[in-house]
Write an enzyme that holds these catalytic residues in place. Sequence first.
Site, PDB file in Angstrom:
ATOM      1  N   GLY A  87     -19.396  -2.000 -28.541  1.00 43.51           N
ATOM      2  CA  GLY A  87     -19.634  -3.045 -27.540  1.00 43.51           C
ATOM      3  C   GLY A  87     -19.118  -2.719 -26.152  1.00 43.51           C
ATOM      4  N   SER A  88     -19.097  -1.427 -25.792  1.00 43.57           N
ATOM      5  CA  SER A  88     -18.616  -1.119 -24.438  1.00 43.57           C
ATOM      6  C   SER A  88     -19.595  -1.634 -23.385  1.00 43.57           C
ATOM      7  CB  SER A  88     -18.362   0.381 -24.269  1.00 43.57           C
ATOM      8  OG  SER A  88     -19.563   1.111 -24.252  1.00 43.57           O
ATOM      9  N   ASN A  89     -20.897  -1.623 -23.693  1.00 43.95           N
ATOM     10  CA  ASN A  89     -21.854  -2.240 -22.756  1.00 43.95           C
ATOM     11  C   ASN A  89     -21.638  -3.750 -22.687  1.00 43.95           C
ATOM     12  OD1 ASN A  89     -24.051  -0.493 -21.447  1.00 43.95           O
ATOM     13  ND2 ASN A  89     -23.857   0.381 -23.489  1.00 43.95           N
ATOM     14  N   MET A 140     -28.357  -1.999 -33.830  1.00 43.08           N
ATOM     15  CA  MET A 140     -28.975  -0.908 -34.590  1.00 43.08           C
ATOM     16  C   MET A 140     -30.113  -1.347 -35.505  1.00 43.08           C
ATOM     17  SD  MET A 140     -27.233   1.620 -33.502  1.00 43.08           S
ATOM     18  CE  MET A 140     -27.422   2.955 -34.651  1.00 43.08           C
ATOM     19  N   ARG A 141     -30.547  -2.586 -35.384  1.00 46.24           N
ATOM     20  CA  ARG A 141     -31.595  -3.081 -36.279  1.00 46.24           C
ATOM     21  C   ARG A 141     -32.859  -3.390 -35.502  1.00 46.24           C
ATOM     22  NH1 ARG A 141     -29.562  -2.562 -41.517  1.00 46.24           N
ATOM     23  NH2 ARG A 141     -27.392  -3.161 -41.469  1.00 46.24           N
ATOM     24  N   VAL A 149     -35.657  -5.902 -34.392  1.00 48.59           N
ATOM     25  CA  VAL A 149     -35.701  -7.364 -34.230  1.00 48.59           C
ATOM     26  C   VAL A 149     -37.013  -7.859 -34.828  1.00 48.59           C
ATOM     27  CG1 VAL A 149     -35.628  -9.266 -32.581  1.00 48.59           C
ATOM     28  CG2 VAL A 149     -34.333  -7.171 -32.123  1.00 48.59           C
ATOM     29  N   ASN A 158     -33.377  -4.162 -24.038  1.00 45.61           N
ATOM     30  CA  ASN A 158     -32.556  -3.164 -24.734  1.00 45.61           C
ATOM     31  C   ASN A 158     -32.229  -2.037 -23.758  1.00 45.61           C
ATOM     32  OD1 ASN A 158     -31.281  -1.845 -26.957  1.00 45.61           O
ATOM     33  ND2 ASN A 158     -33.061  -0.507 -27.173  1.00 45.61           N
ATOM     34  N   HIS A 179     -31.367   2.179 -23.696  1.00 50.11           N
ATOM     35  CA  HIS A 179     -31.442   3.396 -24.504  1.00 50.11           C
ATOM     36  C   HIS A 179     -30.836   4.546 -23.697  1.00 50.11           C
ATOM     37  CE1 HIS A 179     -33.006   5.939 -27.695  1.00 50.11           C
ATOM     38  NE2 HIS A 179     -33.318   6.815 -26.758  1.00 50.11           N
TER      39      HIS A 179
HETATM   40  C1  GRF Z   1     -25.363   2.854 -25.946  1.00 54.77           C
HETATM   41  O1  GRF Z   1     -25.395   4.219 -25.668  1.00 54.77           O
HETATM   42  C2  GRF Z   1     -26.750   2.260 -25.854  1.00 54.77           C
HETATM   43  O2  GRF Z   1     -27.588   2.942 -24.988  1.00 54.77           O
HETATM   44  C3  GRF Z   1     -27.262   2.423 -27.257  1.00 54.77           C
HETATM   45  O3  GRF Z   1     -26.151   2.251 -28.081  1.00 54.77           O
HETATM   46  C4  GRF Z   1     -24.944   2.552 -27.373  1.00 54.77           C
HETATM   47  C5  GRF Z   1     -24.058   1.362 -27.498  1.00 54.77           C
HETATM   48  O4  GRF Z   1     -22.755   1.597 -27.130  1.00 54.77           O
HETATM   49  N1  GRF Z   1     -28.365   1.521 -27.498  1.00 54.77           N
HETATM   50  P1  GRF Z   1     -21.752   0.374 -26.966  1.00 54.77           P
HETATM   51  O5  GRF Z   1     -21.692  -0.360 -28.314  1.00 54.77           O
HETATM   52  O6  GRF Z   1     -22.256  -0.513 -25.882  1.00 54.77           O
HETATM   53  O7  GRF Z   1     -20.437   1.007 -26.652  1.00 54.77           O
END
Ligand code: GRF
Length: 195
Positions: free
Chosen positions: A14-16, A87-88, A90, A104, A106
């Site tokens: 969840g760093s994003n 990771m799933r 939708v 999303n 990527h």
């Molecule tokens: C990110 O690299 C994003 O592009 C991909 O999964 C990763 C998620 O990282 N879809 P985080 O959980 O946000 O750290």
Amino acid sequence: MKPIRLAIWGSGSGSNAQSIIDYFARNSEVSVSLILSDQSDAYILKRAAQADIPAYYMRESERKSPEWLIGLMSAHEIDLIALAGYMRMVSPVFLQRFQGPVLNIHPALLPAYGGKGLFGHRVHEAVISNKEKASGITIHRVNERYDEGEIIFQQQLIIEPGWSAEKLGEEVLKLEHFWYPRIIEKIAKNLPVNL
Ligand code: GRF
């Protein structure tokens, strides 16, 4: 005016999500109102607790039920959804029924290095082993196929000689953290995104 209510769905660190939480903590027009995870022990749920944001672990039966998901989004009055490391797939029925945007991010320049099986570190390993000169990030709408929804925004990153997949991953993540909240804000406010 009532803030626009954002839900973040994730499966991992969840760093994003954290960068989105931090960005909108300074912005009263968009509120991170719900965090959902399909993994009960995902760190994204701890981040939600630390930020005092309602969070929910969804069981398999729940995430596979469009009715359940629509009910949860309605109960929290969610206007838009950002997948961040979710990771799933939708559910297509959910996508048809949910009224707002579903985005999303990527960690590569789609359509290259996308699709089933190309996620996380595997993307960067493939890019480096193919000796690509550039990679980057893609923010796109979510549809019923992995990584194939309409592209909204891309940012390129030049790969310097000698970079490992790990180094590339770190640099890509910095770009993600900078751009994802800003693009979410544009979409939330229905503003144009300049590609
Ligand atoms: C990110 O690299 C994003 O592009 C991909 O999964 C990763 C998620 O990282 N879809 P985080 O959980 O946000 O750290």
